[in-house]
Scaffold this active site. Structure first.
Site, PDB file in Angstrom:
ATOM      1  N   ASP A 255       0.815  -1.195   0.000  1.00  0.00           N
ATOM      2  CA  ASP A 255       0.000   0.000   0.000  1.00  0.00           C
ATOM      3  C   ASP A 255       0.864   1.267   0.000  1.00  0.00           C
ATOM      4  O   ASP A 255       1.824   1.382   0.775  1.00  0.00           O
ATOM      5  CB  ASP A 255      -0.891  -0.015   1.256  1.00  0.00           C
ATOM      6  CG  ASP A 255      -1.767   1.196   1.376  1.00  0.00           C
ATOM      7  OD1 ASP A 255      -2.652   1.369   0.525  1.00  0.00           O
ATOM      8  OD2 ASP A 255      -1.571   1.980   2.331  1.00  0.00           O
ATOM      9  N   VAL A 257       3.326   2.954  -1.416  1.00  0.00           N
ATOM     10  CA  VAL A 257       4.769   2.906  -1.169  1.00  0.00           C
ATOM     11  C   VAL A 257       5.450   4.241  -1.431  1.00  0.00           C
ATOM     12  O   VAL A 257       6.585   4.460  -0.981  1.00  0.00           O
ATOM     13  CB  VAL A 257       5.444   1.787  -1.995  1.00  0.00           C
ATOM     14  CG1 VAL A 257       4.895   0.433  -1.630  1.00  0.00           C
ATOM     15  CG2 VAL A 257       5.332   2.048  -3.492  1.00  0.00           C
ATOM     16  N   GLU A 292       1.599  -0.095  -4.923  1.00  0.00           N
ATOM     17  CA  GLU A 292       0.731   1.052  -5.151  1.00  0.00           C
ATOM     18  C   GLU A 292       1.608   2.291  -4.953  1.00  0.00           C
ATOM     19  O   GLU A 292       1.868   2.704  -3.828  1.00  0.00           O
ATOM     20  CB  GLU A 292      -0.443   1.073  -4.173  1.00  0.00           C
ATOM     21  CG  GLU A 292      -1.395   2.228  -4.480  1.00  0.00           C
ATOM     22  CD  GLU A 292      -2.335   2.562  -3.337  1.00  0.00           C
ATOM     23  OE1 GLU A 292      -3.423   3.099  -3.616  1.00  0.00           O
ATOM     24  OE2 GLU A 292      -1.976   2.310  -2.165  1.00  0.00           O
ATOM     25  N   HIS A 318      -8.963   6.476 -14.492  1.00  0.00           N
ATOM     26  CA  HIS A 318      -9.354   7.875 -14.431  1.00  0.00           C
ATOM     27  C   HIS A 318      -9.739   8.409 -15.807  1.00  0.00           C
ATOM     28  O   HIS A 318     -10.689   9.198 -15.931  1.00  0.00           O
ATOM     29  CB  HIS A 318      -8.208   8.705 -13.850  1.00  0.00           C
ATOM     30  CG  HIS A 318      -7.956   8.412 -12.400  1.00  0.00           C
ATOM     31  ND1 HIS A 318      -6.811   8.838 -11.740  1.00  0.00           N
ATOM     32  CD2 HIS A 318      -8.688   7.748 -11.478  1.00  0.00           C
ATOM     33  CE1 HIS A 318      -6.870   8.452 -10.481  1.00  0.00           C
ATOM     34  NE2 HIS A 318      -7.986   7.779 -10.302  1.00  0.00           N
ATOM     35  N   GLN A 385     -11.172   3.462  -5.528  1.00  0.00           N
ATOM     36  CA  GLN A 385     -11.935   4.210  -6.515  1.00  0.00           C
ATOM     37  C   GLN A 385     -13.428   4.184  -6.216  1.00  0.00           C
ATOM     38  O   GLN A 385     -14.143   5.130  -6.542  1.00  0.00           O
ATOM     39  CB  GLN A 385     -11.669   3.658  -7.919  1.00  0.00           C
ATOM     40  CG  GLN A 385     -10.215   3.702  -8.350  1.00  0.00           C
ATOM     41  CD  GLN A 385      -9.646   5.105  -8.350  1.00  0.00           C
ATOM     42  OE1 GLN A 385     -10.323   6.058  -8.701  1.00  0.00           O
ATOM     43  NE2 GLN A 385      -8.397   5.247  -7.954  1.00  0.00           N
ATOM     44  N   GLY A 387     -14.683   3.097  -2.826  1.00  0.00           N
ATOM     45  CA  GLY A 387     -14.886   3.417  -1.424  1.00  0.00           C
ATOM     46  C   GLY A 387     -14.591   4.848  -1.052  1.00  0.00           C
ATOM     47  O   GLY A 387     -15.120   5.338  -0.047  1.00  0.00           O
TER      48      GLY A 387
END
Length: 576
Positions: A255, A257, A292, A318, A385, A387
């Site tokens: 997560d 990084v 990530e 996106h 994206q 939550g």
């Protein structure tokens, strides 16, 4: 590498090893009788000691300068993050002949154990593994399972990084889940959080300087390069080894990084990937590492560089979302143009150092054409994206079937590694909300106000502390059997089968030719064995097929002409 915390040294002894530089005394305190067993300090800050072998189920705490606290390296917290630690037996998954799944072959399915099933347990999730196999998935990615406060949490507020969250089940349940996944041909990847500790139940700071002041969304960062960092680095490296070797996961997703800060000669991120690859070589199996990073930095996957197998790439998400929906706030502020979708499909990164990022206010990114296709994990939805939207709404629920299926077709037609977010494959409409179960009123209120501030007052998000937010986020599996759900599910299955065959979106950017016509809204993706036509406009398009191509799969819900492409639909063709 020696372990941290408790281990069974041999048939007669248990051993403890705790990092606590500068402390005056450490002792293991057994819950049953209150007996204290002193540990001995070494000059490097590590304390060790032997005890008669402790039985599984033994509860204990570590007294540091007289204060009895849970073990920072606890393997199980049966009474919550403030309770005693428990001695447990952790046996690695045993799957004879299993060699894993290579990143270049991965079809990833991200799931949250607490909301994936009504029960929210490993055992219940295990029963769904044949379904994932039949869908065509070969990599399951679990959101973090390290112990967190209360009943419910996304998992990114973990405080005991070696401990399995008790609400998900036992270590035996996790072993059974991984072994059952391997039997179905599924690798299991774990999401780990090495950039911060959660705000409640973290007592690590009473032992050692595990954190340092830094500008992060969560406050303090992990101390990988300040005073006494050597023990902190060892703690986290041992955690990585534990999940891969002692438990048996097939890889790790790390997560955020980019918020791991390190000025030491060898960056801790490179140490993580070196260790993972060394374990893979020694065990003769595939172990994949996914970062990530979200700065579009090709060095994350390069060697020399951090050498991850892949990184999450949000640019295609996106670009698709902003262009299809018209939403250009928050995550989508840099996107919205037709050409963004084309560029994301062609080279991976839209933000490639040539455009000012409206979020960070600098020229973000590097040239994606200098990477391999398998170094990008792409999606139209993931836990963030969905939550982090004010109402946790999914694309299909807010913007409809046609746009959602067009989006996933673009993902699969790209040469990159696709990832699904649980439930999207049958058109799940339940939200995925932010939820937590902290006990500290100040933290609970802080979460509420933080969520309100994050959405800027446009709407009032559901209360993250209310259990109803958690329950509302659970998948409605009955929808998969409905007429509409079954149709979406069938389309996903066919898409995934084409992707796995190499016909659709082969994992080679040079083998995929992308063209876009902004005037009509048509994007075509041509591979050696497929031609994908995608209509990104609200008008039907005349699309006579080039010679040698015949229709194979359409995202349209009704009958279509071979020459007409309805609004927001895709048509995949094969060679005649």
């Amino acid at each position: 590498m020696p372990t941290v915390g408790h281990r069974h040294l041999d048939a007669e002894h248990s051993e403890f090893r705790v990092y606590a530089p500068g402390k005056n005394s450490l002792a293991v305190v057994l819950q049953a009788d209150g007996s204290r067993h002193p540990l001995t300090a070494a000059a490097d800050g590590w304390w060790t000691g032997r005890l008669p072998r402790l039985l599984a189920g033994t509860l204990y705490r570590i007294a540091v300068d007289g204060r009895a606290l849970p073990d920072p390296a606890s393997r199980y917290q049966p009474k919550g993050v403030h309770g005693p630690s428990m001695v447990v037996e952790v046996e690695p998954a045993h799957s004879p002949g299993w060699t894993g799944v290579a990143m270049a072959d991965a079809i990833i399915y991200e799931l949250h154990l607490g909301t994936f099933t009504a029960e929210g347990t490993l055992a219940a999730a295990q029963a769904r593994l044949p379904y994932l196999r039949d869908l065509g998935i070969n990599v399951v990615e679990l959101l973090p399972i390290a112990a967190f406060p209360g009943e419910r949490n996304w998992g990114y507020d973990g405080t005991y990084l070696f401990a399995l969250h008790a609400g998900y089940g036992s270590w035996a349940d996790l072993k059974a889940f991984i072994e059952a996944a391997h039997e179905q041909g599924l690798a299991v990847v774990l999401d780990v959080v090495y950039n911060h500790f959660g705000p409640e139940g973290n007592y690590a700071g009473a032992f050692a300087p595990y954190t340092k002041a830094a500008a992060t969304p969560w406050g303090a960062a992990i101390n990988f390069d300040d005073a006494w960092n050597h023990g902190v680095r060892e703690f986290f490296l041992e955690n990585l080894r534990f999940w891969l070797e002692d438990v048996g996961f097939d890889g790790l997703r790390m997560d955020a990084v980019s918020l791991i800060f390190d000025n030491m000669p060898v960056h801790i991120l490179r140490e993580f990937t070196d260790l993972a690859r060394e374990i893979a070589r020694r065990q003769e199996r595939e172990i994949i590492t996914i970062a990530e990073h979200l700065r579009n930095n090709r060095h994350v996957t390069a060697d020399p560089g951090f050498n991850y197998h892949a990184q999450w790439n949000d640019d295609l998400n996106h670009a698709l979302y902003a262009h299809l929906t018209g939403e250009t706030a928050r995550h989508y502020a840099n996107f919205g143009r037709f050409d963004d979708v084309v560029k994301a499909l062609q080279s991976g990164f839209v933000l490639d150092g040539t455009r000012l990022c409206h979020h960070y206010h600098y020229f973000l990114g590097t040239d994606g054409r200098q990477t391999q296709a398998s170094e990008h994990v792409v999606h139209i939805q993931d836990h963030d994206q969905v939550g982090n939207r004010p109402l946790g709404d999914r694309m299909i629920a807010t913007h409809g079937r046609d746009k959602a299926l067009l989006g996933i077709t673009a993902v699969m037609a790209s040469p990159f590694v696709p990832m699904l977010f649980m439930g999207e494959e049958y058109g799940e409409t339940a939200p995925f909300l932010f939820f937590e179960d902290f006990s500290d009123p100040a933290i609970v209120e802080g979460c509420r106000e933080g969520r309100k501030a994050d959405v800027g007052g446009r709407v009032v998000p559901p209360d993250p502390h209310a259990r109803s937010s958690f329950v509302a986020s659970k998948l409605n599996w009955a929808l998969a059997d409905s007429t509409g759900g079954a149709g979406v599910l069938d389309y996903y299955r066919q898409l995934i089968a084409l992707k796995r065959s190499g016909s659709l979106g082969p994992r080679d950017m040079a083998a995929v030719r992308v063209r876009g016509d902004e005037a009509s809204g048509l994007i075509t993706v041509e591979a050696p064995r497929t031609l994908t036509l995608m209509n990104f406009s609200d008008q039907s398009l005349e699309c006579p097929l080039p010679p040698g191509w015949v229709p194979q799969l359409s995202s349209a819900s009704g009958a279509t002409s071979n020459r007409q492409l309805p609004p927001y639909t895709a048509l995949i063709c094969r060679r005649a």
